[in-house]
Design a protein around this motif. Structure first.
Motif, mmCIF file in Angstrom:
data_model
loop_
_atom_site.group_PDB
_atom_site.id
_atom_site.type_symbol
_atom_site.label_atom_id
_atom_site.label_comp_id
_atom_site.label_asym_id
_atom_site.label_seq_id
_atom_site.Cartn_x
_atom_site.Cartn_y
_atom_site.Cartn_z
ATOM 1 N N UNK A 165 0.838 -1.191 0.000
ATOM 2 C CA UNK A 165 0.000 0.000 0.000
ATOM 3 C C UNK A 165 0.877 1.245 0.000
ATOM 4 N N UNK A 166 0.749 2.054 -1.042
ATOM 5 C CA UNK A 166 1.548 3.277 -1.148
ATOM 6 C C UNK A 166 1.058 4.365 -0.207
ATOM 7 N N UNK A 167 -0.135 4.196 0.349
ATOM 8 C CA UNK A 167 -0.750 5.263 1.148
ATOM 9 C C UNK A 167 -0.285 5.261 2.601
ATOM 10 N N UNK A 168 0.427 4.218 3.011
ATOM 11 C CA UNK A 168 0.820 4.136 4.426
ATOM 12 C C UNK A 168 2.328 4.107 4.628
ATOM 13 N N UNK A 169 3.108 4.032 3.553
ATOM 14 C CA UNK A 169 4.555 3.905 3.714
ATOM 15 C C UNK A 169 5.170 5.172 4.306
ATOM 16 N N UNK A 170 6.251 4.972 5.044
ATOM 17 C CA UNK A 170 7.031 6.096 5.564
ATOM 18 C C UNK A 170 8.104 6.452 4.525
ATOM 19 N N UNK A 171 8.775 7.584 4.750
ATOM 20 C CA UNK A 171 9.784 8.042 3.803
ATOM 21 C C UNK A 171 11.087 8.375 4.517
ATOM 22 N N UNK A 172 12.180 8.069 3.839
ATOM 23 C CA UNK A 172 13.519 8.312 4.365
ATOM 24 C C UNK A 172 14.195 9.387 3.520
ATOM 25 N N UNK A 173 14.960 10.247 4.200
ATOM 26 C CA UNK A 173 15.696 11.290 3.485
ATOM 27 C C UNK A 173 16.580 10.657 2.415
ATOM 28 N N UNK A 174 16.540 11.177 1.176
ATOM 29 C CA UNK A 174 17.343 10.596 0.084
ATOM 30 C C UNK A 174 18.825 10.475 0.418
ATOM 31 N N UNK A 175 19.371 11.412 1.204
ATOM 32 C CA UNK A 175 20.788 11.332 1.573
ATOM 33 C C UNK A 175 21.056 10.094 2.427
ATOM 34 N N UNK A 176 20.141 9.804 3.362
ATOM 35 C CA UNK A 176 20.295 8.622 4.206
ATOM 36 C C UNK A 176 20.100 7.350 3.397
ATOM 37 N N UNK A 177 19.253 7.424 2.376
ATOM 38 C CA UNK A 177 18.940 6.241 1.571
ATOM 39 C C UNK A 177 20.048 5.902 0.585
ATOM 40 N N UNK A 178 20.955 6.841 0.350
ATOM 41 C CA UNK A 178 21.967 6.663 -0.679
ATOM 42 C C UNK A 178 22.828 5.410 -0.456
ATOM 43 N N UNK A 179 23.155 5.123 0.794
ATOM 44 C CA UNK A 179 24.017 3.988 1.091
ATOM 45 C C UNK A 179 23.275 2.682 1.319
ATOM 46 N N UNK A 180 21.983 2.635 0.997
ATOM 47 C CA UNK A 180 21.166 1.449 1.260
ATOM 48 C C UNK A 180 20.751 0.755 -0.029
ATOM 49 N N UNK A 181 21.606 0.823 -1.026
ATOM 50 C CA UNK A 181 21.273 0.303 -2.352
ATOM 51 C C UNK A 181 20.903 -1.178 -2.318
ATOM 52 N N UNK A 182 21.562 -1.948 -1.482
ATOM 53 C CA UNK A 182 21.300 -3.392 -1.447
ATOM 54 C C UNK A 182 19.906 -3.729 -0.938
ATOM 55 N N UNK A 183 19.224 -2.752 -0.342
ATOM 56 C CA UNK A 183 17.865 -2.982 0.145
ATOM 57 C C UNK A 183 16.803 -2.409 -0.789
ATOM 58 N N UNK A 184 17.210 -2.058 -2.014
ATOM 59 C CA UNK A 184 16.251 -1.547 -2.999
ATOM 60 C C UNK A 184 15.393 -2.698 -3.518
ATOM 61 N N UNK A 185 14.134 -2.388 -3.766
ATOM 62 C CA UNK A 185 13.202 -3.375 -4.302
ATOM 63 C C UNK A 185 13.136 -3.282 -5.821
#
Length: 222
Positions: A55-75
């Protein structure tokens, strides 16, 4: 499903451990409240899995800078998410709309070696007998139980021939899509009702103009 696996397979079916046909990986950031932003990279959590979809209506969001190093957890489209804590075993298929999103530590990502198997594997993982199998193997205390990568890799999967897998996956995927559409209708109608109620209860609802009254709108017969 028995403790040992699937018994009495139909002719032409096979039994294989899930880890033999899929890559399985635990999730990434726990996403603390202070890390959330109003707009950023969406992070899927267990509560965002509804009717075998995200559900796209309930997801939380992370700052893009923090997300930059989390590539291995991309869907990626075709991934399957499975809850590993709390209510273990709930599953959802990732679509193109969620490609590039992240998933948090309370989920496991199942990525089929053959993407065409994903809809069937989703149906298999969502089966009540499979969920029961995972629940029996969940570790920890009530409310804090979890399933690890190793357990999910060991899950015995009953596999029909590939064309049959596609037929089963397509049929159940069509039903899931109808559920998603109906849920979206309910959600938008609920929002409309709440907005209408607020306007009516605060006397801010515009009144319709009357036609055919007054001098300009009157007509006389002679």
């Amino acid at each position: 499903m028995s403790e040992e696996g699937v018994a009495g397979l139909p002719e032409g079916w096979a039994r294989v451990a899930l880890g033999k046909i899929c890559d399985i990986q635990a999730g990434g950031p726990a996403l603390r409240k202070k890390d959330q932003v109003r707009a950023g990279v969406p992070v899927v959590r267990p509560g965002d899995l509804r009717h075998r979809r995200v559900s796209a209506h309930t997801v939380a969001h992370l700052d893009p800078e923090h997300a930059r190093g989390l590539f291995r957890y991309r869907l990626a489209a075709g991934d399957i998410l499975v809850t590993r804590t709390g209510t273990v075993g709930r599953a959802a298929l990732v679509t193109e709309g969620e490609s590039g999103w992240l998933y948090n530590t309370h989920l496991l990502r199942v990525r089929a070696h053959d993407p065409s198997q994903a809809p069937y594997l989703l149906a298999f993982l969502a089966d009540r007998r499979v969920v029961d199998w995972l629940e029996r193997r969940a570790a920890g205390t009530t409310g804090m139980r979890s399933v690890g990568v190793r357990t999910l890799k060991d899950l015995p999967v009953s596999l029909p021939p590939l064309d049959r897998q596609r037929d089963i996956g397509a049929a159940l995927n069509a039903v899931d899509e109808k559920l998603r559409v109906h849920e979206e209708i309910v959600r938008t109608t609920t929002e409309l009702r709440e907005t209408l109620a607020e306007l009516l209860m605060t006397d801010r609802m515009p009144r319709p103009r009357s036609f055919g009254t007054g001098e300009a709108g009157s007509s006389r017969t002679t």
